[in-house]
Write an enzyme that holds these catalytic residues in place. Structure first.
Site, PDB file in Angstrom:
ATOM      1  N   ASP A  34      -5.463  -3.770  -7.887  1.00 35.68           N
ATOM      2  CA  ASP A  34      -6.703  -3.124  -7.498  1.00 35.68           C
ATOM      3  C   ASP A  34      -6.417  -1.670  -7.315  1.00 35.68           C
ATOM      4  OD1 ASP A  34      -9.270  -2.217  -7.037  1.00 35.68           O
ATOM      5  OD2 ASP A  34      -9.391  -3.181  -4.794  1.00 35.68           O
ATOM      6  N   GLU A  41       0.819  -0.952   0.035  1.00 40.06           N
ATOM      7  CA  GLU A  41       0.006   0.009   0.057  1.00 40.06           C
ATOM      8  C   GLU A  41       0.924   1.225   0.066  1.00 40.06           C
ATOM      9  OE1 GLU A  41      -2.429   3.015  -0.257  1.00 40.06           O
ATOM     10  OE2 GLU A  41      -3.430   0.820  -0.415  1.00 40.06           O
TER      11      GLU A  41
END
Length: 286
Positions: free
Chosen positions: A170, A124
């Site tokens: 994603d 992330e």
């Protein structure tokens, strides 16, 4: 770097990608061989549906909350398994039977499916989201959390030592050139590890870049799925999204062709699901 998935957790896009993710994990872990799972844009890990972000949009109410209220009788197996995974995560935070309070992001769904010996790396880039992700898995040695650009991780980690991998891509699609960057990353991953399973989510705001991306997959085996909320979607809201799965495992397509139309039918009038596949001459991967 302003995207927060907390505003969208449990929405119709999550229903598509997380039903598919749970089914992919089930099928890929059925083999007695180790697996690497790489989540390139992992988010915060878990989300508070009673929090200010989720309440501000109300997207979970029209998505996961609506599906959780459906009777399990006659429900496709893939949908039932996904809802069970959501419920299992929520029960960690409160008693069973109450209103859904917490929603598992992809890292939590992956973690629940891991076997001893499997590896999971969650990337992330956003500092605050990465910090939440690290807190979500604090002390859990089965999960490696990296504050990093997940696209770079595709280059760094493939091919895996396990020789089997599920790569979930994603992106937040904040950048204007996201489809171009995504296409390069997928191409690079396939060059390095052609037999890997790749699950790639995308929004449909403009059909042209979507078509270009799908065209770039010529020569590989894939299943492409889209969920469309229909013309009644308020202006400015995402109405269509898709998930393309490259090198899907055996029986995955069958499961999703049963699950996705069922989800569409239970989300409301005008919602539809569609499928497209690679050309018949595309080589099947192991």
């Amino acid at each position: 770097m302003n995207y927060r998935h907390g505003y969208h957790a449990g929405n119709f896009a999550d229903l598509l990608k997380h039903t598919a993710l749970c089914e992919l994990l089930r099928l890929l872990t059925a083999k007695d061989k180790k697996l690497l799972v790489l989540d390139t844009h992992a988010g915060a890990g878990g989300y508070d549906l009673a929090g200010s972000q989720a309440r501000r949009t109300g997207e979970a109410e029209a998505g996961i909350v609506r599906l959780m209220a459906e009777p399990r009788a006659g429900m496709p197996g893939a949908v039932a398994r996904y809802l069970a995974a959501v419920q299992a995560y929520d029960r960690k935070f409160g008693p069973a039977g109450g209103a859904l309070q917490r929603y598992p992001g992809s890292p939590r769904l992956v973690r629940a499916a891991l076997r001893p010996g499997d590896r999971f790396i969650a990337c992330e880039r956003h500092p605050e989201e990465a910090l939440k992700l690290k807190r979500e898995f604090a002390g859990d040695r089965a999960v490696e959390v990296r504050q990093a650009d997940g696209y770079h991780a595709v280059k760094e980690l493939l091919p895996p030592a396990e020789r089997r991998a599920l790569v979930l891509i994603d992106p937040p699609f904040e950048a204007n050139d996201e489809f171009e960057v995504l296409t390069r990353a997928v191409r690079h991953g396939l060059r390095r590890f052609a037999t890997g399973c790749y699950a790639v989510w995308y929004p449909v705001k403009d059909e042209a870049p979507v078509a270009t991306f799908i065209d770039s997959l010529a020569g590989v085996k894939y299943l492409n799925m889209e969920l469309d909320l229909g013309p009644s979607t308020p202006e400015g809201k995402l109405a269509i999204c898709g998930l393309v799965v490259i090198n899907p495992p055996w029986k995955f397509e069958e499961a999703m062709r049963e699950a996705l139309p069922w989800i569409a039918a239970h989300l409301g009038d005008g919602v539809s699901a569609s499928f497209s596949t690679s050309p018949p001459n595309a080589p099947a991967q192991a």
